[in-house]
Enzyme design. Structure first.
Site, PDB file in Angstrom:
ATOM      1  N   GLU A 284       0.891  -1.178   0.000  1.00 48.05           N
ATOM      2  CA  GLU A 284       0.000   0.000   0.000  1.00 48.05           C
ATOM      3  C   GLU A 284       0.911   1.205   0.000  1.00 48.05           C
ATOM      4  OE1 GLU A 284      -2.769  -0.293   3.224  1.00 48.05           O
ATOM      5  OE2 GLU A 284      -2.766  -2.451   3.011  1.00 48.05           O
ATOM      6  N   CYS A 318      -1.678   9.177   3.514  1.00 45.57           N
ATOM      7  CA  CYS A 318      -1.574   8.764   2.114  1.00 45.57           C
ATOM      8  C   CYS A 318      -2.816   9.156   1.346  1.00 45.57           C
ATOM      9  CB  CYS A 318      -1.339   7.276   2.033  1.00 45.57           C
ATOM     10  SG  CYS A 318      -2.527   6.364   2.989  1.00 45.57           S
TER      11      CYS A 318
HETATM   12  P1  NAD Z   1       9.140   4.662   3.355  1.00 42.86           P
HETATM   13  O1  NAD Z   1       8.869   3.854   2.148  1.00 42.86           O
HETATM   14  O2  NAD Z   1      10.341   5.520   3.386  1.00 42.86           O
HETATM   15  O3  NAD Z   1       9.253   3.707   4.639  1.00 42.86           O
HETATM   16  C1  NAD Z   1       8.252   2.760   4.963  1.00 42.86           C
HETATM   17  C2  NAD Z   1       8.901   1.567   5.628  1.00 42.86           C
HETATM   18  O4  NAD Z   1       9.760   0.904   4.699  1.00 42.86           O
HETATM   19  C3  NAD Z   1       9.788   1.926   6.831  1.00 42.86           C
HETATM   20  O5  NAD Z   1       9.579   0.961   7.844  1.00 42.86           O
HETATM   21  C4  NAD Z   1      11.190   1.830   6.259  1.00 42.86           C
HETATM   22  O6  NAD Z   1      12.151   1.532   7.220  1.00 42.86           O
HETATM   23  C5  NAD Z   1      11.024   0.680   5.289  1.00 42.86           C
HETATM   24  N1  NAD Z   1      12.046   0.603   4.230  1.00 42.86           N
HETATM   25  C6  NAD Z   1      12.706   1.633   3.636  1.00 42.86           C
HETATM   26  N2  NAD Z   1      13.551   1.152   2.687  1.00 42.86           N
HETATM   27  C7  NAD Z   1      13.419  -0.193   2.679  1.00 42.86           C
HETATM   28  C8  NAD Z   1      14.003  -1.239   1.914  1.00 42.86           C
HETATM   29  N3  NAD Z   1      14.904  -1.007   0.962  1.00 42.86           N
HETATM   30  N4  NAD Z   1      13.616  -2.504   2.157  1.00 42.86           N
HETATM   31  C9  NAD Z   1      12.672  -2.776   3.092  1.00 42.86           C
HETATM   32  N5  NAD Z   1      12.097  -1.829   3.856  1.00 42.86           N
HETATM   33  C10 NAD Z   1      12.450  -0.552   3.651  1.00 42.86           C
HETATM   34  O7  NAD Z   1       7.809   5.505   3.619  1.00 42.86           O
HETATM   35  P2  NAD Z   1       7.544   6.579   4.772  1.00 42.86           P
HETATM   36  O8  NAD Z   1       8.133   7.866   4.350  1.00 42.86           O
HETATM   37  O9  NAD Z   1       7.920   6.031   6.097  1.00 42.86           O
HETATM   38  O10 NAD Z   1       5.953   6.661   4.765  1.00 42.86           O
HETATM   39  C11 NAD Z   1       5.241   7.592   4.000  1.00 42.86           C
HETATM   40  C12 NAD Z   1       4.750   6.944   2.722  1.00 42.86           C
HETATM   41  O11 NAD Z   1       3.828   5.913   3.056  1.00 42.86           O
HETATM   42  C13 NAD Z   1       3.996   7.895   1.832  1.00 42.86           C
HETATM   43  O12 NAD Z   1       4.352   7.667   0.503  1.00 42.86           O
HETATM   44  C14 NAD Z   1       2.532   7.501   2.063  1.00 42.86           C
HETATM   45  O13 NAD Z   1       1.691   7.843   0.999  1.00 42.86           O
HETATM   46  C15 NAD Z   1       2.659   6.028   2.252  1.00 42.86           C
HETATM   47  N6  NAD Z   1       1.506   5.465   2.960  1.00 42.86           N
HETATM   48  C16 NAD Z   1       0.591   4.713   2.260  1.00 42.86           C
HETATM   49  C17 NAD Z   1      -0.530   4.191   2.896  1.00 42.86           C
HETATM   50  C18 NAD Z   1      -1.553   3.387   2.154  1.00 42.86           C
HETATM   51  O14 NAD Z   1      -2.369   2.727   2.801  1.00 42.86           O
HETATM   52  N7  NAD Z   1      -1.580   3.395   0.832  1.00 42.86           N
HETATM   53  C19 NAD Z   1      -0.724   4.439   4.266  1.00 42.86           C
HETATM   54  C20 NAD Z   1       0.233   5.208   4.942  1.00 42.86           C
HETATM   55  C21 NAD Z   1       1.345   5.703   4.276  1.00 42.86           C
END
Ligand code: NAD
Length: 515
Positions: A284, A318
């Site tokens: 997501e 999001c």
């Molecule tokens: P992010 O992708 O930077 O991080 C999310 C998670 O992924 C963190 O736990 C991070 O440590 C992990 N991560 C980062 N790089 C990784 C890798 N290479 N391998 C595995 N895990 C890794 O996102 P963020 O900035 O923390 O969150 C905001 C984003 O989340 C926005 O884009 C928002 O739109 C999205 N979001 C989507 C939903 C939805 O339901 N569609 C809900 C909430 C947030």
């Protein structure tokens, strides 16, 4: 909605009740700051060796809320070994017993609402109403997936010829890695885990780097409710190291991920590159969410809903509105009213009930927003910039802003914060507006304000998005009521809090017996 209001034992029907809760939350928050809260890996048999890192309050970085310890590589390996060994017995636990544990966790969470709200306020900078919604959503996820487990996970007899009995069973896939973001540190963290556990998987949960305390305390609560320690392990760490190590591991059967589109792509590549069973990815991700208003929209209602959709949670949802397409007949009036309404927003301490907009999560997020604002100030017309109070100087605050653009192409990717963009359209341009939204590649939420049924139908049927909201705001999906999730760059589906989510965490086994 009424569902949310009914889903918790706390009655917030009046200001007095909310005030009492806020006092309880702030007292709990003070205790949190006074004690040295630690978030360490929860991995039986491991002795993590990494140094502790400070956790600061986004509203005031001088306040240290606690410390967290990233997992080292030996701890990651131990967690994987534990999970592989523990999963079969968990999968054999009857669905009703697994459901009872999740329901018990929901009860515990309700009983400790103030503590979890305080954690969300202090560690994630969320306002009290936002944090109340977090706890409610987490409780709802636990109950919803438990309910589905009770009704849909018992072996299903199938028809067959005489002398043959056929049965379809659902089982856990194996080890599931759950990777969550900081913007819903409790609700999404628990929602992913609850579904993966319900389906019979062992879970390794990696929270976002910014919200380890909430994840740690949520994991402890699930253990207390009865989830065995090796069936749910907490593994804090950087995405690029711990997250990447987990998703590259051939013992992992699936990943539930919520976060940015770029990270989802990286995980997809890591899963595909493994020389092992094909892993499942439930992702997501982000959005470039639009709100379309035609000239039949009621400006007061539209502005109220646009403000709430764009700026609630400091725009760090999001689902939040990023672009408001307004038909030109009402555009000037709407922009004037928007600027006026933005003046009324109270920016400040998220622990105060009077606050509408708290801080953004950290300095990196603030920098991205400031860079975006600098570009917009050059390329677009500023409609309104709200100023932050002096007290905000020690936190990562970004005063809500709105600009008028001439084209959606001016936004290159998701802007994650309180920034709204307005674009005018002419009566004959509606299809172009919808096509431009589709061309962005994102497909999460869409808001529509129109009193003309045909226009609503035309937009809703053409748009390629996951959630459409008509004549209301476009945030705050309720579990089981508005199953939530997008398509395209916004995610793989199935929708969280909907009927198809849980089965995706399971594998099917058909058993035929010649009797
Ligand atoms: P992010 O992708 O930077 O991080 C999310 C998670 O992924 C963190 O736990 C991070 O440590 C992990 N991560 C980062 N790089 C990784 C890798 N290479 N391998 C595995 N895990 C890794 O996102 P963020 O900035 O923390 O969150 C905001 C984003 O989340 C926005 O884009 C928002 O739109 C999205 N979001 C989507 C939903 C939805 O339901 N569609 C809900 C909430 C947030």
């Amino acid at each position: 909605t009424s569902d949310r209001n009914n889903s918790m034992g706390v009655n917030l029907a009046n200001d007095k009740a909310l005030q009492a809760l806020a006092e309880q939350v702030n007292a709990t928050g003070e205790k949190l700051l006074a004690g040295n809260q630690l978030a360490t890996p929860l991995v039986p048999g491991a002795v993590p060796s990494n140094a502790f890192l400070p956790i600061s309050n986004p509203a005031d970085h001088r306040q240290i809320v606690g410390q967290w310890q990233p997992a080292d590589s030996a701890t990651v390996e131990k967690a994987m070994v534990n999970a592989v060994a523990a999963q079969p017995a968990w999968d054999r636990t009857p669905p009703a017993s697994r459901a009872a544990i999740l329901e018990h966790a929901a009860d515990l969470l309700e009983a400790r609402t103030a503590e979890y709200i305080a954690l969300c306020v202090k560690e994630a900078g969320k306002t009290i109403p936002d944090s109340v919604a977090e706890v409610r959503e987490a409780v709802d996820f636990l109950r919803y997936y438990a309910g589905q487990l009770r009704t849909s996970f018992n072996p299903e007899p199938l028809p067959g010829p005489t002398g043959e009995s056929n049965q379809l069973q659902l089982h856990g896939r194996g080890v599931f890695v759950c990777i969550s973001p900081w913007n819903f540190p409790l609700a999404i963290y628990i929602g992913q885990i609850a579904a993966a556990l319900a389906a019979g998987n062992a879970v390794i949960a990696k929270p976002a780097e910014q919200t380890n305390l909430v994840g740690y305390r949520a994991t402890q609560l699930l253990h207390e409710a009865g989830i065995p320690a090796a069936v749910l392990q907490f593994l804090p760490g950087d995405g690029a190291t711990v997250g990447a190590a987990l998703t590259a591991d051939p013992r992992v059967a699936g990943v539930a991920f919520t976060g940015s589109t770029d990270t989802a792509r990286a995980i997809n590549r890591a899963l595909a590159a493994r020389d092992s069973a094909i892993g499942v990815l439930i992702a997501e991700t982000g959005g470039q969410n639009a709100f379309i208003a035609d000239s039949s929209a009621l400006p007061e209602q539209l502005v109220k809903d646009a403000i709430s959709s764009a700026f609630t949670s400091a725009g760090q949802r999001c689902s939040a509105s990023r672009v408001l397409f307004v038909q030109d007949d009402i555009a000037d009036k709407v922009m004037t009213m928007l600027a006026g309404a933005m003046d009324e927003l109270k920016i400040g301490d998220p622990g105060l009930l009077s606050t509408d907009i708290g801080p953004v999560i950290d300095a990196d997020a603030l920098k991205l927003l400031e860079d975006h604002a600098a570009r917009m100030n050059n390329e677009a017309r500023l409609i309104k910039q709200t100023e932050c109070p002096e007290a905000a100087a020690h936190g990562t605050y970004f005063g809500p802003r709105a600009w008028e653009l001439h084209s959606l192409d001016q936004l290159h990717k998701e802007i994650f914060g309180p920034a709204l963009h307005v674009i005018r359209w002419k009566a004959d341009e509606l299809d172009q507006v919808i096509d431009a939204i589709t061309a962005s590649g994102y497909g999460l939420t869409l808001g529509i304000h129109s009193r003309i049924d045909e226009t609503v139908d035309r937009i809703a049927s053409r748009a390629r998005v996951g959630n459409v909201y008509v004549n209301r705001n476009q945030i705050g999906a309720v579990v089981g009521v508005q199953p939530f999730g997008g398509q395209g760059l916004s995610g793989t589906g199935p929708k969280a809090g909907g009927p198809h989510y849980l089965p995706r965490f399971a594998t099917e086994k058909a058993i035929t017996i010649n009797t």
